[in-house]
Every structure is written in structure tokens, then in C-alpha cells.
Design a protein around this motif. Structure first.
Motif, mmCIF file in Angstrom:
data_model
loop_
_atom_site.group_PDB
_atom_site.id
_atom_site.type_symbol
_atom_site.label_atom_id
_atom_site.label_comp_id
_atom_site.label_asym_id
_atom_site.label_seq_id
_atom_site.Cartn_x
_atom_site.Cartn_y
_atom_site.Cartn_z
ATOM 1 N N ASP A 68 -1.163 -7.019 -19.197
ATOM 2 C CA ASP A 68 -0.951 -6.243 -20.892
ATOM 3 C C ASP A 68 0.122 -6.872 -21.241
ATOM 4 O OD1 ASP A 68 -2.913 -4.687 -21.399
ATOM 5 O OD2 ASP A 68 -1.723 -2.843 -19.789
ATOM 6 N N ASN A 69 0.332 -8.107 -21.111
ATOM 7 C CA ASN A 69 1.547 -9.393 -21.543
ATOM 8 C C ASN A 69 2.568 -9.151 -20.684
ATOM 9 O OD1 ASN A 69 0.553 -10.514 -23.953
ATOM 10 N ND2 ASN A 69 0.479 -8.799 -24.600
ATOM 11 N N ARG A 70 2.497 -8.302 -19.476
ATOM 12 C CA ARG A 70 3.860 -8.554 -17.799
ATOM 13 C C ARG A 70 3.243 -9.051 -17.029
ATOM 14 N NH1 ARG A 70 5.395 -2.571 -19.513
ATOM 15 N NH2 ARG A 70 4.231 -2.069 -21.356
ATOM 16 N N ILE A 71 4.258 -9.298 -16.331
ATOM 17 C CA ILE A 71 3.754 -10.065 -14.876
ATOM 18 C C ILE A 71 3.483 -8.947 -13.819
ATOM 19 C CG2 ILE A 71 4.655 -11.325 -13.100
ATOM 20 C CD1 ILE A 71 3.216 -12.781 -14.963
ATOM 21 N N LEU A 72 2.608 -8.223 -13.309
ATOM 22 C CA LEU A 72 3.031 -7.799 -12.256
ATOM 23 C C LEU A 72 2.950 -8.429 -10.805
ATOM 24 C CD1 LEU A 72 0.386 -4.363 -11.843
ATOM 25 C CD2 LEU A 72 0.793 -6.639 -9.258
ATOM 26 N N LEU A 73 3.673 -8.406 -10.041
ATOM 27 C CA LEU A 73 4.146 -9.300 -8.374
ATOM 28 C C LEU A 73 4.354 -8.254 -7.918
ATOM 29 C CD1 LEU A 73 5.126 -11.433 -7.253
ATOM 30 C CD2 LEU A 73 7.250 -11.154 -7.939
ATOM 31 N N VAL A 125 -5.043 2.370 13.757
ATOM 32 C CA VAL A 125 -5.190 2.104 12.309
ATOM 33 C C VAL A 125 -4.055 1.940 12.016
ATOM 34 C CG1 VAL A 125 -5.335 2.008 10.034
ATOM 35 C CG2 VAL A 125 -7.224 2.590 11.156
ATOM 36 N N LYS A 126 -3.090 0.873 11.655
ATOM 37 C CA LYS A 126 -1.334 0.649 11.329
ATOM 38 C C LYS A 126 -1.686 0.721 9.472
ATOM 39 C CE LYS A 126 -0.282 -1.145 15.495
ATOM 40 N NZ LYS A 126 1.143 -2.633 15.506
ATOM 41 N N PRO A 127 -0.581 2.088 8.966
ATOM 42 C CA PRO A 127 -0.058 1.831 7.582
ATOM 43 C C PRO A 127 1.001 0.253 7.081
ATOM 44 C CG PRO A 127 1.142 3.318 8.851
ATOM 45 C CD PRO A 127 -0.036 2.993 9.833
ATOM 46 N N ALA A 128 0.173 0.294 6.417
ATOM 47 C CA ALA A 128 0.915 -1.074 5.666
ATOM 48 C C ALA A 128 1.239 -0.980 4.561
ATOM 49 C CB ALA A 128 0.209 -2.920 5.682
ATOM 50 N N ARG A 129 2.651 -0.591 3.974
ATOM 51 C CA ARG A 129 3.714 -0.270 2.796
ATOM 52 C C ARG A 129 3.441 -1.689 1.840
ATOM 53 N NH1 ARG A 129 8.935 2.462 2.536
ATOM 54 N NH2 ARG A 129 9.246 0.329 3.492
ATOM 55 N N ALA A 130 2.717 -1.929 1.021
ATOM 56 C CA ALA A 130 2.508 -2.408 -0.077
ATOM 57 C C ALA A 130 4.458 -2.655 -1.500
ATOM 58 C CB ALA A 130 1.408 -2.691 -0.582
ATOM 59 N N GLN A 131 4.484 -3.406 -1.617
ATOM 60 C CA GLN A 131 5.837 -3.189 -2.333
ATOM 61 C C GLN A 131 5.668 -3.777 -4.049
ATOM 62 O OE1 GLN A 131 10.324 -2.470 -1.903
ATOM 63 N NE2 GLN A 131 9.968 -2.721 0.012
ATOM 64 N N VAL A 132 5.353 -2.895 -5.375
ATOM 65 C CA VAL A 132 5.633 -3.534 -6.068
ATOM 66 C C VAL A 132 6.135 -3.928 -7.409
ATOM 67 C CG1 VAL A 132 3.416 -4.012 -7.891
ATOM 68 C CG2 VAL A 132 2.689 -3.007 -6.096
ATOM 69 N N SER A 172 8.771 5.038 -0.506
ATOM 70 C CA SER A 172 9.799 4.958 -1.538
ATOM 71 C C SER A 172 10.001 2.929 -1.795
ATOM 72 C CB SER A 172 11.131 5.119 -1.043
ATOM 73 O OG SER A 172 10.713 4.568 0.700
ATOM 74 N N GLN A 173 10.382 2.617 -1.898
ATOM 75 C CA GLN A 173 11.212 0.861 -2.361
ATOM 76 C C GLN A 173 12.384 -0.089 -0.971
ATOM 77 O OE1 GLN A 173 10.180 2.012 -5.566
ATOM 78 N NE2 GLN A 173 8.302 2.370 -4.819
ATOM 79 N N THR A 174 12.100 -0.670 -0.500
ATOM 80 C CA THR A 174 13.553 -1.475 0.057
ATOM 81 C C THR A 174 13.980 -2.509 -0.842
ATOM 82 O OG1 THR A 174 12.115 -3.052 1.359
ATOM 83 C CG2 THR A 174 12.227 -0.782 1.111
ATOM 84 N N GLU A 175 15.239 -2.517 -0.863
ATOM 85 C CA GLU A 175 16.105 -3.115 -1.972
ATOM 86 C C GLU A 175 15.599 -4.730 -0.786
ATOM 87 O OE1 GLU A 175 21.293 -4.232 -1.786
ATOM 88 O OE2 GLU A 175 20.236 -2.042 -1.905
ATOM 89 N N LYS A 176 15.357 -5.145 0.212
ATOM 90 C CA LYS A 176 15.624 -6.133 0.531
ATOM 91 C C LYS A 176 13.886 -7.149 0.156
ATOM 92 C CE LYS A 176 14.973 -8.479 5.129
ATOM 93 N NZ LYS A 176 14.655 -8.708 6.198
ATOM 94 N N ILE A 177 13.169 -5.791 0.047
ATOM 95 C CA ILE A 177 11.827 -6.656 -0.882
ATOM 96 C C ILE A 177 12.045 -6.874 -2.194
ATOM 97 C CG2 ILE A 177 9.596 -6.227 -1.247
ATOM 98 C CD1 ILE A 177 9.035 -5.702 2.154
ATOM 99 N N GLN A 178 11.811 -6.187 -2.658
ATOM 100 C CA GLN A 178 12.202 -5.931 -4.573
ATOM 101 C C GLN A 178 13.129 -6.963 -4.608
ATOM 102 O OE1 GLN A 178 11.367 -3.927 -6.405
ATOM 103 N NE2 GLN A 178 9.781 -3.231 -4.570
#
Length: 370
Positions: free
Chosen positions: A273-278, A238-245, A295-301
Motif C-alpha cells: 500500500d505504498n508503504r514499507i513494512l520492516l 517449542v520456544k516463543p520468539a517475538r518478531a517486532q515490526v 510489546s516492543q523494545t527501544e533497542k530493536i525499534q
């Protein structure tokens, strides 16, 4: 860790079943064990304040795979395997709704959509071409066609003419779902300890010795429900796979309703809630996103923000309210691993980014190994 007599007696003595991980799989496993063994002592260990993986961090999609994702899966799995995967996800979603109730998880049957970027003509044409075939092979499961072409009515930009609509898809409130599961577990006399980090274990044949926060205790059976973190203790494939949101601030007159897929499921968004989650973008850096770092990365964000600006909300002002990451568990196959590791140790892991859909079923199958 210095424990009192009361702590030892109540939490760490005569334990029948210890489950590592208090997410969707772990809680469903515990509830199924309670149903089968009403008098047993069940303990769940969770290393975070809340479930550390993806159970409280996912996007809340009640889905079983977009059209392009299913077509892509057919390139790496047999037709029979893909149909079985879809069936398992569909059954898992029905089990989750049955166990908790639609109102508790705020289930909304808005349907799901897949859109295709202007420069992704090859995937778009392949999906339109293979849509009848996919409908045909999964029709025995749904008794009708699942996917259909629809003209875009959401005013998206820089996309192909047609969206693919799936009326069987819905959305849930992830936080409500997990709160309902936790309440149910506590009401069934299932003990949950947070900030309990399992560092090692040893199967002694008659029982299992577990080391938690430098303290060791014994349990009759040990079950791992740690998904993306599974390889740290169980040596599973099993490999971890990060999902940024990210999620926007509330947007007035937001006219987007449903769950939406883009680029073989690597990007996904919805209203809440009247927002967009992406979320998504793991395909921009597969190696870098094979991590348990939250954490998050600049490239993906930056890519997520560009999609908001150029595709999803091209004519609206928006502000980003919050960003986070979750950890999924993936591998060479999209089939989950539910197996016995030794005499008294078991695991239910590798949910392939479909934890909401199959977590309840994997938890049930894990409990049934006992």
C-alpha cells in the motif's frame, strides 16, 4: 462462567474435535477434518480477539528461505533435511494458494531479494561462493536455478554491489488470507469461539476434559495448533520468539517492489500500500525476544528505524505509522512438530518462522493424525 441450556447444547455438547488456536494451522486442520468427517462437530478455541500468535501479525512473505538462511541451515541440519524443509515450504505455499486462490490472498509474484550490508563482507562472499552449489541441490525441486546475482536497482545505500534474486518468491496480504480462511471455516459449519482461554486439559482415554475460562467440557479429540504458545500447555520443545515490526506512512513514488531479506533472514521488508513494512532484529537480543509479550523494545525499534534511514529509504522522508509484534514458535530443529501426545491429544507446532509457507501443510498433517 454461567452457561445457558442453549449455549451448552449448541457449543459444548457432543463435540468430536476441539482445536486450540485459530491461526493458519488450526483453520487448515479444521477444514481437513471437515473434508474427512463431514458430519462431525468441530470447535475451534481462540484465546484472543484474533489469532494470538503470528497468523495475523506476520509480514506476508510467500518465501521458503533466503540464500544466506539456507547456507546457515546447512551448518545445523543435514543436506537432506534442508532440501526436505525447502520442499515442505514450497508445497505448503502451493497448497495455500490452491485452497484460497491467489486473488483472495492478494498474491503478487514480485520475486524476493537478499541484500548484504557493507560491513557484512564475509556473509556476502560466502553466499556468492556457494550460490551455484545451493542452486544445484534444489534444482530437482524447481527444475531451474533459483538464485541469481543482480545489480541493485532500488537505490539502497551502504550495501554490497550485488543483490541475490529469487523469482519464485512472492508476497500476500496477511489480513486477506486470514479473513478468507475464517470465512471458509464458518461456511463449512466449523464453530470458532474467541476469548476462550484453555487453562488445562485431561485425557480420560474415552475423551478429553478441557477447562476453558473456568468452565469444563468434554471432546472426543483435542488438537493443539498454538505454535509459539505451545509449551504453556503441551510441554513441547517449542520456544516463543517475538518478531517486532513497523510500517511507514504512505510514501509517494515508492519504487521498491518485492520481498527483501537481510542478515540471514533476521531482518525482512517489503512494499505494501505504498508503504514499507520492516521487521526483525531478534538477533540483537535472543534471550529478551524469547517471550510471549506482544510489546516492543527501544533497542530493536531503533535498529529498524536506522535500517530504514541508512539502507532502505536513504534519500526519502518517511514517518512511522504503526508498530506491532507477533509470536513465532522455534526450537533446536526447524522441522515442525506434528505428533500424538496421548490417546486423544495431538499437536502441530514449531513452525520456525515459516507459518505462511508451511502452516497449511502442518494443519493438513495434524488432521491426518486422527
Amino acid at each position: 462462567m454461567q452457561l445457558s441450556y442453549w449455549e451448552l447444547k449448541n457449543w459444548f455438547t457432543n463435540i468430536d474435535y476441539t482445536i486450540v488456536g485459530s491461526g493458519i494451522v488450526g483453520l487448515h486442520c479444521a477444514l481437513n477434518l471437515r473434508e474427512r468427517f463431514p458430519e462431525s462437530k468441530i470447535l475451534i478455541l481462540e484465546k484472543g480477539i484474533l489469532p494470538q500468535g503470528a497468523s495475523t501479525k506476520n509480514a506476508g512473505f510467500a518465501c521458503f528461505g533466503s540464500l544466506s538462511e539456507i547456507i546457515d541451515d546447512l551448518k545445523n541440519h543435514t543436506e537432506e533435511e534442508v532440501i526436505q524443509l525447502i520442499e515442505k515450504r514450497w508445497r505448503g505455499l502451493q497448497l495455500l494458494r490452491k485452497n484460497l486462490g491467489d486473488s483472495a490472498i492478494d498474491f503478487k509474484p514480485y520475486g524476493g531479494y537478499e541484500l548484504f550490508l557493507k560491513d557484512d563482507e564475509s556473509t556476502y562472499n560466502e553466499c556468492l561462493q556457494k550460490l551455484p552449489f545451493i542452486n544445484e541441490i534444489i534444482k530437482p525441486l524447481f527444475k531451474t536455478d533459483v538464485f541469481a546475482k543482480e545489480v541493485d536497482r532500488f537505490d539502497f545505500k551502504n550495501i554490497q554491489e550485488y543483490l541475490i534474486f529469487n523469482p519464485f518468491e512472492g508476497q500476500i496480504d496477511t489480513g486477506n488470507m486470514m479473513q478468507a480462511l475464517l470465512k471458509k471455516a464458518i461456511s463449512e459449519n466449523i464453530m470458532i469461539l474467541n476469548h476462550a482461554n484453555v487453562s488445562s486439559f485431561s485425557d480420560k482415554n474415552s475423551n478429553v476434559e478441557i477447562v476453558v475460562n473456568d468452565y469444563s467440557f468434554e471432546t472426543k479429540k483435542l488438537l493443539f495448533a498454538t505454535n509459539g504458545f505451545a509449551s504453556q500447555l503441551t510441554n513441547n520443545a517449542v520456544k516463543p520468539a517475538r518478531a517486532q515490526v513497523l510500517i511507514t506512512e504512505p510514501i509517494s513514488n515508492l519504487d521498491i517492489k518485492g520481498t527483501f531479506h537481510l542478515d540471514k533472514g533476521y531482518y525482512y521488508f517489503r512494499n505494501i500500500d505504498n508503504r514499507i513494512l520492516l521487521g526483525g532484529g531478534r538477533n540483537l537480543d535472543f534471550e529478551g525476544e524469547t517471550t510471549t509479550d506482544l510489546s516492543q523494545t527501544e533497542k530493536i525499534q531503533n535498529k529498524l528505524e536506522a535500517l530504514l534511514k541508512n539502507v532502505i529509504l536513504p534519500n526519502q522522508d518517511f514517518q512511522i505509522a504503526h508498530r506491532w509484534s507477533g509470536i513465532m514458535g522455534i526450537g533446536n530443529s526447524k522441522n515442525p512438530i506434528v505428533s500424538q501426545l496421548s490417546e486423544n491429544v495431538y499437536c502441530g507446532v514449531r513452525l520456525g518462522g515459516m507459518g505462511v509457507a508451511i502452516g497449511s501443510l502442518v494443519g493438513k498433517e495434524l488432521a491426518e493424525l486422527i
